[in-house]
Write an enzyme that holds these catalytic residues in place. Structure first.
Site: not given
Lengths: 101, 482, 487
Positions: C178, C154, C79
């Site tokens: 997330s 996310s 990420k």
């Protein structure tokens, strides 16, 4: 909670100035209405009796584990300055801070 | 009627702690005035995204030391908080400090004022991190983060001070204590101790609480007293005109001695404190706190008392000697080795020794002259092996180049002579060579005697015992009158 | 079988027996990314040079056999909130568009020392603020199962990458669902770790007291392999846990059934608003887990309905502070016109998206003088009650099972105009972050061509139990082996 607070453009602008955000008039208007919605929504917490509850700030039960006072190698200046928008003579450079005399 | 105004003063003192590494990272703590910019930095102290603070144990220990010395309550659990504000020397956009649960609270410090001893209450002692340093030239400001993250101790008083001199006395006392505890270098000119004063005034005799101003960047005892003095006058003048003092943050200009408004630097002091989620609560072991208490040194007040009773010194002499730990220690060592009285040792240290220290700028801790040699020299003067002036010469020689006092005295031929025939020869010559001074003396200008003593000392290269000299001079002069 | 279809475990066998090289494997993935990612849009940065260099190093290690681990030579993505030295780390924010960290996050350091291969950095909602990647400052990632739908957020880029076979595993980050939510929407297995189990050092924070790095992969076993590589105490993170790390994958190999385990079903998680097919799939999965020997009981988490307002209030506050350092002074975007105040205002105006600004505003407000007690302090107190709910439940249960999200992946654009509606999609995931406990998202069905996930929640440091349940469930079912059409 929200009932006592007057959410208006003035409040939104004051908050924006504290947060160093330069909101347009449109943004300010939208924020006023979204602020109201969100503060209204979170006011559901008023239902909960927390009279004798202590706040839970941390997610782990750990206590502070300080480190020994030992010097570690620093980062080369040029690696740090590589990301700086402006630098000179190994200093980070910015427009002059306003000083009143 | 002219109203008089009473000032209400509180002080915040920021002192850098003498750790090797920074408060929350392993970067070295350096002299930020002389070090090249941005050399002692890392992800943590430059606020790189994702970097995390780890507390320096030594900083906690030093803070506890100060808390104990100021007789504070040390809290076994304290928490760090974020103080949020924007400024380019603050790389994270917040400063890690302590807010509603500081390390230590409720202490006190006694100061001496004209009207006697006064207790100044300490509200709190807490840990925080220093910011980077800004300098300015033309259209730009330059940022150096070497100082960013250096551990700072903030010591805050209650508003108990009532005069600029009291503030100065408090600051000087605290400065001495921090040096004693070896938690701060005491180098004021390097900015390792900085003062902020909160000042308000009110009509004398009232209990009114008026708006106060906060004077920042007071970096010397002099600035501190000057800034407060100026602010008291400014505020009093405003009230006497019927005006209102605005609550605000002020700067202090050392060149003009005036305070100036810093309006707009931070709006409304809304720092939005909240507990620092990156640092769990600081939990101290009470045994550990006690073990630090055991290592605490005798502080200036206690030492002064002991010097008065053990050495029979008068209070102001004792206070002078205890004003710095290295000075007090040096005095004690010399006094222990010397057969002369402590008063005599004091006068040597306060006189010629301090003159040398001040002129050369040397640190007392770096003096190489051994207390034994110093004591030996003092005793040579006390017991008249050499004269006082010769003693001073030898002391300077010893301080500058080292050596053995007896050896120097011998080499320089400074041994004092009390043999009358040797001195008589010089006395006769001086009186013969200066007939007009003799005449003036005989006409009643008796103060000239000391001048004659000096002339004899010069002629004998300081070897003549001044008491014998004086005796023979008086005798010779009286004879000439006849 | 193609290389990208293999699990980590299978790939490791080929690498260690030297049937393939890490470089071949890496080139295969890089080629797939080049071909497929223009549609999926899961990567913000592809670090080809770094990847090939690391692959060559891994091959040397595989040749000598020295320091070999199950992740040696295995490619992965991270990420874009996880700092990678010399490789752009943007948090999908314009304000960090060209930011290259000069240090590695501890999790990345650990994978470097295992000689894993960094393929690149995954798209996300800006600074983790969102549930769909629509709040990315650059572009929206598509759900590999249906390009008209969001991948969740996310960590949507990481989930889509793993689902589309563009990396065998990814490091995600879970602040309020997330990892779990996008894992569920994309049909991959994702673990939200115990707070402090994986070091946060180098993880660009959204909410420092909630953020956790966690693995996303194609099976519970692969998740276990990654977890044991990245977990552990880190002296650079004062909030990291000191307990030693178990050998999760070894204990999975030994596990045979779930006898003696009590599973709680919190009734507050099966209520109106929960999609019928999602509910049916999760209930079926619970039955299958019961069939593996576990006892299933109903439990109550009475403060569940307050989790979202508590979560968001604390998030607003911490995020407003965490985002203060993006000021155009030392790194990142800097609008240099006018004076210093202009630099602040214009940089932050141009650099932050609408959601970031909204949350900074709300957080600044919630912390400001006069409102602190009513909002931030109140939220932290209710948070204590939510934690107590879980503690009580875990007095009688070893784990809880719930849906991850009330629905399958929603359409791109469906919720973006109403922030509050978007916040409500986090209803089943945020309480876990408030309590700091771990939870595993496991695929358990497909509805209208979109995956469904169940959430297995356990007490602090119960990762082994959660992985065991997931592993045995996956040994009985094949939802985790299903692939999207673009595969």
């Amino acid at each position: 909670m929200s009932s006592e607070i007057r959410v208006d453009e003035k409040l939104v602008q004051e908050i924006a100035s504290l947060a160093r955000l330069d909101l347009t008039e449109d943004e300010t208007r939208v924020f006023v209405s979204q602020f109201k919605d969100i503060l209204d929504y979170v006011s559901i917490l008023n239902e909960v009796d927390t009279e004798n509850v202590s706040p839970a700030y941390l997610s782990s039960s750990s206590k502070n584990a300080p480190r020994e006072d030992v010097i570690e190698v620093s980062v080369p200046t040029e690696e740090f300055l590589a990301n700086a928008p402006e630098s000179k003579d190994d200093y980070v450079l910015i427009p002059r801070v306003h000083i009143e005399q | 009627m002219q109203l008089t105004y009473e000032p209400i003063i509180g002080l915040e003192v920021h002192a850098e702690l003498l750790t090797k590494s920074k408060m929350f990272c392993g970067c070295e703590v350096v002299d930020s005035i002389t070090a090249k910019p941005n050399r002692y930095i890392c992800p943590v102290c430059t606020g790189q995204p994702g970097a995390l603070p780890v507390l320096n144990q030594k900083a906690v220990e030093l803070a506890v030391r100060v808390g104990l010395a100021l007789e504070c309550q040390i809290h076994v659990e304290s928490i760090f908080a974020r103080k949020n504000y924007f400024y380019p020397d603050l790389p994270k956009g917040y400063q890690i400090s302590q807010y509603d649960q500081p390390l230590a609270t409720d202490g006190k410090l006694l100061i001496e004022t004209e009207s006697g001893i006064k207790k100044i209450r300490i509200r709190r002692v807490h840990l925080e991190e220093d910011t980077g340093k800004l300098s300015h030239a033309n259209a730009h400001s330059f940022i150096d983060y070497n100082r960013s993250g250096v551990p700072l101790l903030e010591i805050v008083t209650e508003p108990d001070l009532r005069a600029p001199d009291e503030a100065k006395a408090y600051a000087a006392k605290l400065h001495a204590i921090l040096r004693y505890l070896d938690v701060n270098s005491g180098d004021m000119e390097k900015g390792v101790i900085r003062f902020e004063a909160n000042v308000s005034v009110r009509e004398a005799g009232t209990e009114k609480l008026n708006n106060r101003t906060e004077i920042k960047n007071l970096n010397s005892f002099r600035s501190l007293a000057q800034g407060i003095e100026y602010e008291i006058a400014r505020q009093s003048e405003i009230y006497s005109r019927g005006g209102i003092v605005e609550q605000e943050t002020l700067g202090f200009n050392e060149a003009t001695g005036k305070t100036y408004s810093q309006r707009g630097k931070e709006e409304a002091h809304d720092y939005r404190y909240f507990p620092e989620p990156d640092l769990p609560p600081l939990v101290l072991d009470s045994d550990w706190i006690e073990s630090i208490r055991m290592t605490l040194l005798e502080l200036p007040d206690a030492k002064t008392k002991r010097f008065i009773s053990d050495f029979n010194l008068n209070p102001s002499d004792a206070r002078f000697l205890t004003s710095e730990l290295s000075l007090a220690n040096y005095f004690e060592r010399v006094a222990a080795k010397s057969k002369s009285s402590a008063k005599i040792v004091h006068s040597w240290i306060a006189g010629e020794f301090m003159r040398y220290v001040n002129e050369s700028g040397i640190d007392i801790a770096d003096i190489t002259l051994s207390p034994e040699s110093f004591a030996q020299l003092i005793d040579m003067v006390t017991y008249k092996t050499i004269g006082g002036n010769a003693g001073k010469t030898v002391l300077v020689e010893l301080l500058q180049n080292g050596g053995d006092p007896a050896q120097i005295v011998k080499e320089k031929g400074l041994t004092q002579v009390s043999d009358e025939s040797f001195i008589q020869e010089a006395v006769t010559k001086v009186l013969n060579d200066n007939p007009s001074e003799v005449e003036k003396y005989l006409a009643g200008k008796e103060t000239l005697l000391q001048w004659f003593v000096g002339q004899v000392a010069r002629a004998t290269k300081g070897k003549a015992d001044p008491n014998v000299t004086r005796e023979l001079l008086v005798k010779g002069l009286v004879e000439r009158k006849k | 079988m193609k290389l990208h279809e293999l699990t980590i475990r299978e790939t490791h066998e080929l690498l260690s027996s030297r049937k393939i090289s890490s470089e071949e494997l890496t080139r295969d993935y890089l080629e797939r990314i080049q071909r497929l990612d223009p549609q999926v849009k899961s990567y913000v940065t592809v670090s080809e040079d770094v990847a090939l260099e690391q692959a060559q190093k891994a091959d040397e290690c595989l040749k000598s056999g020295e320091g070999l681990t199950p992740l040696t030579g295995i490619p992965y993505s991270a990420k874009d909130s996880i700092s990678t030295r010399g490789v752009n780390t943007t948090c999908s924010s314009k304000i960090l568009e060209n930011y290259k960290p000069f240090y590695d996050a501890t999790a990345i350091k650990k994978l470097n020392s295992a000689n894993s291969v960094l393929l690149g950095k995954n798209n996300m909602d800006e600074f983790g603020m969102g549930s769909s990647t629509e709040n990315s400052g650059f572009f929206t990632t598509r759900n590999p199962w249906n390009f008209d739908h969001v991948p969740g957020g996310s960590s949507g880029g990481s989930a889509a990458t793993v689902a589309a076979g563009l990396a065998p595993f990814a490091l995600g980050e879970d602040t309020g669902g997330s990892v779990r939510m996008p894992a569920s929407f994309c049909g991959v297995t994702g673990l939200k770790t115990t707070y402090g189990r994986v070091s946060r050092y180098g993880l660009i924070p959204l909410v420092s007291s909630f953020d956790t790095i966690g693995p996303m992969a194609r099976s519970a076993y692969d998740v276990a392999l990654v977890l044991e590589a990245i977990a552990g105490h880190d002296p650079k993170d004062s909030t990291s846990r000191v307990e030693s790390v178990q050998s999760y994958s070894e204990s999975l190999k030994k596990t045979e059934n779930l006898r003696g385990l009590r599973i709680g079903i919190p009734k507050e998680y099966f209520v109106e608003g929960l999609d019928k097919e999602v509910e049916a799939s999760v209930r079926t999965a619970i039955k299958q887990i019961e069939g593996l020997g576990a006892d299933v009981v109903e439990v109550s988490l009475p403060h569940t309905q307050y989790a979202i307002p508590v979560y968001y209030l604390i998030l607003f506050a911490e995020a407003s502070s965490n985002l203060a350092k993006y000021d155009g002074v030392r790194f990142g975007l800097s609008e240099r016109t006018g004076d210093l105040m202009d630099v602040y205002l214009k940089t932050r105006e141009a650099g932050f998206g609408a959601e970031a600004k909204r949350r900074i505003m709300l957080g600044t407000f919630a912390l400001s003088a006069g409102y602190y007690d009513a909002y931030y302090l109140k939220a932290q107190k209710v948070r204590a009650l939510i934690r107590q709910d879980f503690q009580k439940a875990f007095e009688t249960c070893d784990a809880l099972i719930t849906p991850v999200a009330p629905t399958t992946a929603f359409r791109i654009g469906e919720k973006i105009s109403n922030p509050l509606d978007m916040y409500l999609s986090d209803v089943f995931v945020v309480a876990v972050n408030l309590a700091g406990i771990p939870a595993l998202s496991v695929p358990c069905g497909i509805s209208n061509g979109l995956p469904i996930g169940m959430q297995i929640i356990g007490p602090h440091l119960s990762e082994e139990t959660l992985l065991r349940i997931g592993y045995l469930y996956q040994s009985q079912t094949d939802w985790h082996t299903k692939h999207p059409p673009c595969w």
